[in-house]
Design a protein around this motif. Structure first.
Motif, PDB file in Angstrom:
ATOM      1  N   SER A  21       0.838  -1.109  -0.141  1.00 56.79           N
ATOM      2  CA  SER A  21      -0.086  -0.005   0.111  1.00 56.79           C
ATOM      3  C   SER A  21       0.834   1.124   0.083  1.00 56.79           C
ATOM      4  O   SER A  21       2.127   1.253   0.142  1.00 56.79           O
ATOM      5  CB  SER A  21      -0.959   0.141   1.065  1.00 56.79           C
ATOM      6  N   GLU A  22       0.207   2.509  -0.393  1.00 59.15           N
ATOM      7  CA  GLU A  22       0.970   3.762  -0.215  1.00 59.15           C
ATOM      8  C   GLU A  22       0.679   4.146   1.275  1.00 59.15           C
ATOM      9  O   GLU A  22       1.571   5.045   1.611  1.00 59.15           O
ATOM     10  CB  GLU A  22       0.247   4.623  -1.138  1.00 59.15           C
ATOM     11  N   ASP A  23      -0.171   3.670   1.950  1.00 61.27           N
ATOM     12  CA  ASP A  23      -0.323   3.920   3.235  1.00 61.27           C
ATOM     13  C   ASP A  23      -0.821   3.068   4.002  1.00 61.27           C
ATOM     14  O   ASP A  23      -1.945   2.296   4.368  1.00 61.27           O
ATOM     15  CB  ASP A  23      -1.620   5.175   3.327  1.00 61.27           C
ATOM     16  N   PRO A  24       0.283   2.304   4.868  1.00 59.34           N
ATOM     17  CA  PRO A  24       0.173   0.792   5.599  1.00 59.34           C
ATOM     18  C   PRO A  24      -0.649   1.129   6.679  1.00 59.34           C
ATOM     19  O   PRO A  24      -1.400   0.269   7.160  1.00 59.34           O
ATOM     20  CB  PRO A  24       1.326   0.473   5.796  1.00 59.34           C
ATOM     21  N   PHE A  25      -0.575   2.419   7.433  1.00 57.91           N
ATOM     22  CA  PHE A  25      -1.253   2.615   8.688  1.00 57.91           C
ATOM     23  C   PHE A  25      -3.077   2.804   8.283  1.00 57.91           C
ATOM     24  O   PHE A  25      -3.696   2.309   9.097  1.00 57.91           O
ATOM     25  CB  PHE A  25      -1.047   3.936   9.164  1.00 57.91           C
ATOM     26  N   ARG A  26      -3.085   3.446   7.229  1.00 54.19           N
ATOM     27  CA  ARG A  26      -4.664   3.400   6.613  1.00 54.19           C
ATOM     28  C   ARG A  26      -5.091   2.037   6.453  1.00 54.19           C
ATOM     29  O   ARG A  26      -6.265   1.556   6.835  1.00 54.19           O
ATOM     30  CB  ARG A  26      -4.817   4.242   5.466  1.00 54.19           C
ATOM     31  N   ARG A  27      -4.293   1.007   5.923  1.00 52.17           N
ATOM     32  CA  ARG A  27      -4.721  -0.208   5.407  1.00 52.17           C
ATOM     33  C   ARG A  27      -4.959  -0.939   6.845  1.00 52.17           C
ATOM     34  O   ARG A  27      -5.749  -1.649   6.941  1.00 52.17           O
ATOM     35  CB  ARG A  27      -3.685  -0.775   4.771  1.00 52.17           C
ATOM     36  N   LEU A  28      -4.065  -0.707   7.755  1.00 54.19           N
ATOM     37  CA  LEU A  28      -4.351  -1.463   9.299  1.00 54.19           C
ATOM     38  C   LEU A  28      -5.559  -0.880   9.708  1.00 54.19           C
ATOM     39  O   LEU A  28      -6.182  -1.904  10.121  1.00 54.19           O
ATOM     40  CB  LEU A  28      -3.177  -1.006  10.132  1.00 54.19           C
ATOM     41  N   THR A  29      -6.096   0.326   9.626  1.00 51.87           N
ATOM     42  CA  THR A  29      -7.170   0.660  10.189  1.00 51.87           C
ATOM     43  C   THR A  29      -8.373  -0.065   9.457  1.00 51.87           C
ATOM     44  O   THR A  29      -9.392  -0.421   9.946  1.00 51.87           O
ATOM     45  CB  THR A  29      -7.307   2.194  10.047  1.00 51.87           C
ATOM     46  N   ASP A  30      -8.280  -0.046   7.958  1.00 53.29           N
ATOM     47  CA  ASP A  30      -9.011  -0.738   7.040  1.00 53.29           C
ATOM     48  C   ASP A  30      -9.369  -2.185   7.409  1.00 53.29           C
ATOM     49  O   ASP A  30     -10.441  -2.706   7.756  1.00 53.29           O
ATOM     50  CB  ASP A  30      -9.045  -0.695   5.602  1.00 53.29           C
ATOM     51  N   HIS A  31      -8.010  -2.901   7.704  1.00 51.87           N
ATOM     52  CA  HIS A  31      -8.284  -4.399   8.175  1.00 51.87           C
ATOM     53  C   HIS A  31      -9.083  -4.613   9.379  1.00 51.87           C
ATOM     54  O   HIS A  31      -9.871  -5.338   9.653  1.00 51.87           O
ATOM     55  CB  HIS A  31      -6.952  -4.870   8.216  1.00 51.87           C
ATOM     56  N   ASN A  32      -8.807  -3.811  10.382  1.00 52.82           N
ATOM     57  CA  ASN A  32      -9.324  -3.617  11.772  1.00 52.82           C
ATOM     58  C   ASN A  32     -10.834  -3.294  11.905  1.00 52.82           C
ATOM     59  O   ASN A  32     -11.497  -3.637  12.658  1.00 52.82           O
ATOM     60  CB  ASN A  32      -8.432  -3.206  12.632  1.00 52.82           C
ATOM     61  N   SER A  33     -11.398  -2.441  10.804  1.00 52.81           N
ATOM     62  CA  SER A  33     -12.649  -1.949  10.783  1.00 52.81           C
ATOM     63  C   SER A  33     -13.415  -2.897  10.064  1.00 52.81           C
ATOM     64  O   SER A  33     -14.758  -2.785  10.229  1.00 52.81           O
ATOM     65  CB  SER A  33     -12.670  -0.594  10.281  1.00 52.81           C
ATOM     66  N   GLY A  34     -12.934  -3.840   9.339  1.00 51.43           N
ATOM     67  CA  GLY A  34     -13.991  -4.637   8.630  1.00 51.43           C
ATOM     68  C   GLY A  34     -14.060  -4.258   7.335  1.00 51.43           C
ATOM     69  O   GLY A  34     -14.799  -4.633   6.410  1.00 51.43           O
ATOM     70  N   LYS A  35     -13.299  -3.008   6.767  1.00 44.69           N
ATOM     71  CA  LYS A  35     -13.484  -2.592   5.482  1.00 44.69           C
ATOM     72  C   LYS A  35     -12.545  -3.328   4.521  1.00 44.69           C
ATOM     73  O   LYS A  35     -12.692  -2.797   3.247  1.00 44.69           O
ATOM     74  CB  LYS A  35     -13.163  -0.947   5.503  1.00 44.69           C
ATOM     75  N   SER A  36     -11.959  -4.354   5.017  1.00 47.00           N
ATOM     76  CA  SER A  36     -11.133  -4.771   4.095  1.00 47.00           C
ATOM     77  C   SER A  36     -11.868  -6.046   3.698  1.00 47.00           C
ATOM     78  O   SER A  36     -12.862  -6.443   3.677  1.00 47.00           O
ATOM     79  CB  SER A  36      -9.880  -5.153   4.683  1.00 47.00           C
TER      80      SER A  36
END
Length: 102
Positions: A21-36
């Motif tokens: 990803s360009e933004d791994p911290f945003r992706r971590l948030t996505d994975h933890n919020s169920g948006k992934s």
């Protein structure tokens, strides 16, 4: 544009997840919020275990992500999350980034 390979870990599933990803911290948030994706949904919460800057373009990042996944090696992933391990050979293009947020 900077690209990153990131490695997440789920304690509840005792599994790792590799992504780019360009933004791994945003992706971590996505994975933890169920948006992934479905794979990461049931493993919440995910912890960021390693973050690497990729020298190259998105194609390089995708190839490196695929290479790591194709190895199907927990041993390799555990080496990559070890802060004292320096990637070599096919993974030499990865530069470890401390995963500290402002």
């Amino acid at each position: 544009m900077s690209l990153f390979i990131y490695i997440l870990y789920s304690e509840s599933k005792d599994r790792f997840y590799i992504g780019q990803s360009e933004d791994p911290f945003r992706r971590l948030t996505d994975h933890n919020s169920g948006k992934s994706n479905r794979y990461t949904f049931s493993g919440r919460p995910w912890l960021l275990k390693a973050n690497f800057l990729v020298r190259g373009n998105r194609g390089t990042a995708l190839k490196l992500e695929a290479f790591i996944k194709k190895q199907k090696s927990r041993n390799l992933i555990e080496k990559l999350v070890d802060p004292d391990f320096t990637p070599t050979d096919a993974l030499a293009q990865l530069v470890r980034v401390p995963h500290v947020r402002d």
